[in-house]
Design a protein around this motif. Structure first.
Motif, PDB file in Angstrom:
ATOM      1  N   GLU A 116       0.755  -1.137  -0.032  1.00 34.52           N
ATOM      2  CA  GLU A 116       0.030  -0.006   0.006  1.00 34.52           C
ATOM      3  C   GLU A 116       0.878   1.246   0.040  1.00 34.52           C
ATOM      4  N   THR A 117       1.909   1.028   0.646  1.00 37.95           N
ATOM      5  CA  THR A 117       2.983   2.466   0.611  1.00 37.95           C
ATOM      6  C   THR A 117       3.424   2.627  -0.565  1.00 37.95           C
ATOM      7  N   VAL A 118       3.910   1.531  -1.282  1.00 41.17           N
ATOM      8  CA  VAL A 118       4.671   1.781  -2.588  1.00 41.17           C
ATOM      9  C   VAL A 118       3.617   2.157  -3.840  1.00 41.17           C
ATOM     10  N   SER A 119       2.322   1.598  -3.644  1.00 43.77           N
ATOM     11  CA  SER A 119       1.570   1.990  -4.746  1.00 43.77           C
ATOM     12  C   SER A 119       1.065   3.199  -4.566  1.00 43.77           C
ATOM     13  N   TYR A 120       0.953   3.707  -3.103  1.00 44.55           N
ATOM     14  CA  TYR A 120       0.219   4.798  -3.103  1.00 44.55           C
ATOM     15  C   TYR A 120       1.325   6.114  -3.482  1.00 44.55           C
ATOM     16  N   HIS A 121       2.671   5.832  -3.057  1.00 45.63           N
ATOM     17  CA  HIS A 121       3.465   6.701  -3.297  1.00 45.63           C
ATOM     18  C   HIS A 121       4.133   6.870  -4.795  1.00 45.63           C
ATOM     19  N   LEU A 122       4.533   5.703  -5.249  1.00 46.91           N
ATOM     20  CA  LEU A 122       5.082   5.352  -6.515  1.00 46.91           C
ATOM     21  C   LEU A 122       4.227   5.208  -7.555  1.00 46.91           C
ATOM     22  N   ARG A 123       2.938   5.205  -7.473  1.00 53.10           N
ATOM     23  CA  ARG A 123       1.932   5.130  -8.383  1.00 53.10           C
ATOM     24  C   ARG A 123       2.317   3.747  -9.120  1.00 53.10           C
ATOM     25  N   GLU A 124       2.815   2.719  -8.458  1.00 50.97           N
ATOM     26  CA  GLU A 124       3.083   1.420  -9.230  1.00 50.97           C
ATOM     27  C   GLU A 124       1.979   0.567  -9.338  1.00 50.97           C
ATOM     28  N   SER A 125       1.766  -0.343 -10.259  1.00 53.15           N
ATOM     29  CA  SER A 125       0.811  -1.332 -10.475  1.00 53.15           C
ATOM     30  C   SER A 125       0.981  -2.420  -9.227  1.00 53.15           C
ATOM     31  N   ALA A 126      -0.128  -2.987  -9.157  1.00 50.44           N
ATOM     32  CA  ALA A 126      -0.300  -3.895  -8.054  1.00 50.44           C
ATOM     33  C   ALA A 126       0.894  -5.071  -8.173  1.00 50.44           C
TER      34      ALA A 126
END
Lengths: 569, 323
Positions: A116-126
């Motif tokens: 959740e941290t990575v996808s929120y901040h870096l807008r990475e795909s799941a």
């Protein structure tokens, strides 16, 4: 090209407005800076304001507190700036808290909490987030990262959880890591691993680390620079080698000396200021009011033999699984001595304490107390004779009961006072005996610090006038200086009132300072039992020697370390 | 999981057996059904013959055994008063009560949870304080007072909604539903509100206090420290933790909704099981009373099993260690 410091704080002041219109200044005029790859330790007692500095950097000061003046720049920019290159918490600043047991949400997998941290901040795909999360788990040396990804926090050990917390904090490749007591809640050996992990990450990633701690050994082990705080102010700041070896300020010198030494026992532990030391007052009070001085001697107050505890997990289909927490423990405690039990978490120390206190029923074995057998069903007097102090002073006091009432309760329960008023006045005396003022009895536990609460717990245990006082890790959640005061208090109890103590700790230095005889426990068994001096000067058993070698040293100042609080006691 | 289910089913059977035994034995002593069934001038011999026909002259445990074996075969007996099979009477009435309880539960959860979250997040706001005050009133007003007030305002004065009955119903198989007609919906609003009000305020207060506790935990602080957005923290992370106790309470409350429905159904003349039960009590209709108790017992036990399963699904710590 010179890089800007990852953190520069200038003239920081944090104020908490109080209900009565006054102002409490938690941090006053603090300035410091951290270069890329540098580990800067911030040390001091609880309440010194070191955690507040960490929270201010992360923008996590809880209202009504606020930053009233000063600037905090991360890589030259303030937190929360406009645009995509602004400084974002979680992305540019990683934060680690003290207790990995409570830092992770128990209802979500550890993987999802990194994702959740990575996808929120870096807008990475799941999918990409999942891959980066597993990679991060590998970076923090988590064994079997793919499998651990879908584990829930309760399935991991304290050390593994702290690795997850670090992985999540580092997930977006921050410039600065604020680590608030990252190893305080961990076992000695795990502590060393986490510290070296932080050190390695700082080197590899050019990560600036603010290490908030009261653990001098940790500072000596990994920090480059150290700042000492007291009452919201920076007293002294400089390279670790200089500050630890030759502190300029008296307070800094005392703080370093208050760390219990493993090398040789002292009669009293040094404390930070004389008024904190309760030695003299307790002597008079205990002798006159509680004085049931029992002659110290060689006769045994408590004898246990062949004490075994099995924990059985029942399973309908596959049958029961038996875990032997305590395996045939036999020893006796003499009147007036401090009997120590040491071992790592899971070695059965606390089980032993609980069995003797009557909280856990032994599977087999006998307990003889004062010449009488002590079963699981005890009469009032037998229960009164054995009292216990627990590790966590925060959860062992009823938050909704004034502390005076809490202390008076056992007095009334065991009919030790003639009237309610008498019981309350005895509670006042006990509060004074443990170095607090009698008027404090009307206050509720939240009004006290951890050290004060632990003293209240001691007063409550003494209220029952026990023959044996069991102390289960009594200081492992306390500060160095507070620890010294509580340990001195316990020593005084023995020296002046002849109190017999069963002292359980995983901190070898503390045990060396406190105990007359020591039992070393490993996997439920007592592997070695001898005089304290013998154990520390010539350990016989290989496990005892291993335990000694695990203690990290403070090479610079020869000040021994303090390691705190068992991870999963 | 399977093991839990099996053991829970065993427990369910035991509970139902106990409920039925208590129901049967208690009702055995509350009155004489023969007296109510025969003509007033019936002779002693006539009464004895009827008693024999009904099996009432045999020892209690024999009667109980026969009762159980009939229940197992799905035969709940014949209403002494209406001379109709009890099963038919219950299947007629059950949908009305279940629909009422369903709508009331949806109302209670749908309004109670959001209000609870709101008053936890804006703890010191004026609206949150007002809600706390109103919730106290909601908790302390008895259901029948609320029902009468609602009828007074919306039926008598404003003439907006009907004050009694279910309105038109539609037959879907054996289930008669009022949720497919406009008049059915109009009829269910007032009783559902009156039934839901207490649960709503209870859930709101519970969610609020749980949410406040959860928001001050370390893992929520740590989520904030990772810079996650507030709505995500509140609704995805914290809510799930806060709802755990709410689930237990809601489950238990659905059971008591069915029990409370007796009052609401009486006030609104709602043709549900509660009304049937009250009538059965008035006329000492033993087989109806026993069947009602069994059914309510069954519903309670099923709800508890569902709550346990939900708990295990939501809280990984209860799933046993897989690591």
């Amino acid at each position: 090209m010179t890089m800007p410091p990852v953190l520069s704080i200038d003239g920081l002041r944090v104020d908490y407005p109080l209900a009565d219109g006054n102002n409490f200044c938690a941090v006053d005029d603090v300035s410091l800076s951290i270069q890329p790859g540098e580990i800067h330790a911030l040390v001091g007692e609880s309440g010194a304001g070191k955690s507040t500095v960490g929270n201010a950097i992360a923008g996590l000061i809880d209202p009504p507190g606020r930053i009233t003046s000063g600037t905090i720049l991360i890589a030259g920019k303030p937190l929360g700036g406009k645009g995509s290159d602004g400084i974002r918490l979680g992305r540019d600043i990683g934060v680690i808290f003290q207790d990995p047991m409570t830092s992770l949400n128990p209802l979500f997998t550890v993987g999802s909490q990194i994702v959740e941290t990575v996808s929120y901040h870096l807008r990475e795909s799941a999918r990409a987030s999942k891959e980066s999360a597993i990679e991060l788990l590998r970076t923090v040396e988590m064994p079997e990262p793919e499998r651990r990804f879908s584990c829930y926090p309760h399935q991991l050990s304290g050390g593994q959880r702290q690795r997850v917390v670090i992985a999540a904090a580092l997930s977006c490749n921050p410039k600065l890591l604020v680590a608030d007591e990252p190893t305080t809640a961990l076992d000695v050996s795990v502590q060393a691993q986490i510290l070296s992990l932080i050190k390695r990450l700082a080197d590899e990633r050019q990560l600036g680390v603010l290490l908030v701690t009261h653990n001098m050994a940790a500072v000596a082990q990994i920090a480059d620079r150290v700042s000492i705080m007291r009452s919201g102010r920076l007293l002294e700041s400089g390279p670790v080698s200089r500050v630890l070896r030759a502190p300029q300020h008296d307070y800094a010198r005392n703080l370093i000396q208050a760390v219990p030494r493993i090398e040789a026992p002292l009669r009293r532990l040094p404390v930070l200021s004389e008024k904190d030391d309760v030695g003299t007052s307790i002597q008079t009070i205990l002798e006159t009011r509680l004085g049931r001085r029992e002659a110290a001697g060689s006769d045994a107050l408590l004898t246990v033999s062949g004490l075994t505890v099995d924990y059985t997990t029942r399973n309908w289909l596959r049958g029961g699984h038996v875990h032997r927490a305590l395996d045939g423990a036999s020893f006796s405690i003499r009147r007036g001595e401090i009997f120590g039990v040491v071992g790592e978490s899971g070695s059965g120390k606390s089980t032993l304490a609980n069995v003797i206190a009557g909280l856990v029923r032994p599977t087999s074995g006998t307990i003889t107390f004062d010449g009488r057998p002590l079963g699981a069903n005890r009469d009032r007097d037998a229960r009164r004779a054995v009292q216990m102090i627990f590790q966590d002073p925060y959860s062992s006091l009823n938050a909704r009961m004034p502390v005076g009432e809490a202390i008076a309760e056992p007095i009334r329960f065991y009919h030790l006072a003639s009237s309610r008023a008498d019981s309350l006045s005895r509670a006042r005396t006990l509060l004074e005996a443990v170095g607090l003022s009698g008027d404090m009895g009307e206050r509720f536990p939240f009004a006290f610090s951890g050290g004060q609460r632990q003293r209240i717990s001691i007063a409550r245990a003494l209220a029952a006038e026990p023959s044996l006082l069991i102390c289960d890790e009594p200081t492992s959640s306390l500060d160095v200086s507070v620890q010294a005061r509580v340990l001195n208090l316990l020593k005084d109890l023995r020296d002046t009132a002849g109190q017999t103590l069963l002292f359980i700790s995983h901190d070898l230095a503390v045990v060396r300072q406190m105990c007359d005889r020591v039992a070393v426990m490993h996997a439920g068994c007592i592997v070695e039992l001898a005089d304290c001096e013998t154990i520390f000067t010539s350990p016989k058993h290989s496990y005892t020697r291993h335990l000694m070698s695990c203690v990290p040293s403070m090479p610079i100042s020869d000040c021994p370390p303090t390691h705190k609080k068992n991870a999963s006691a | 999981m399977l093991r839990t289910l099996i053991s829970r089913t065993g427990q369910t059977l035991l509970v139902l057996l106990a409920v039925s035994a208590i129901a049967f034995v208690t009702f055995r002593y509350v009155g004489d059904p023969v007296q109510l069934m025969v003509r007033e001038d019936a002779s002693f011999a006539e009464k004895e013959r009827l008693r024999e026909q009904l099996g009432l002259n045999q020892p209690v445990y024999v009667q109980y055994g026969r009762f159980i074996s009939r229940v197992v075969c799905g035969d709940l007996g014949i209403s002494y008063r209406n001379q109709r099979p009890v099963r038919d009477m219950l299947t007629e009435r059950l949908p009305a009560t279940l629909e009422l309880v369903f709508v009331a539960t949806v109302l209670a959860l749908g309004i109670g949870i959001p209000l609870g979250i709101y008053s936890a997040i804006r703890r010191d706001g004026a609206l949150a304080r007002l809600l706390q005050l109103l919730s106290l009133i909601g908790m302390s007003t008895p259901a029948f007072v609320v029902g009468i007030l609602l009828i007074l305002v919306f039926s008598v004065h404003l003439k907006l909604l009907p004050s009694f009955g279910r309105g038109e119903t539609v037959q879907v198989g054996w289930w008669s539903t009022g949720l497919l007609t406009a008049s059915g919906w109009r009829s269910i609003i007032l009783p559902a509100i009156s039934l839901a009000l207490y649960q709503l305020t209870l859930i709101m207060r519970l969610v609020r206090s749980e949410m406040i506790d959860v928001l001050s935990t370390d893992y929520i602080r740590y989520a904030r420290a990772r810079g996650l957005p507030r709505p995500y923290i509140h609704f995805k992370l914290a809510l799930r933790n806060a709802l755990m106790p709410a689930i237990t309470v809601t489950g238990l409350q659905i059971g008591s909704l069915i029990a409370f429905a007796i009052v609401t159904e009486t006030v609104f003349q709602w043709p549900g099981m509660g009304l049937l039960f009250i009538q059965a009590v008035t006329f000492v209709d033993l087989s109806v009373m026993a069947a009602y108790l069994l059914l309510v017992g069954l519903i309670f036990v099923i709800i508890n099993i569902v709550v346990d399963i939900l708990y295990v699904m939501l809280d990984p710590r209860l799933r046993g260690s897989a690591a």
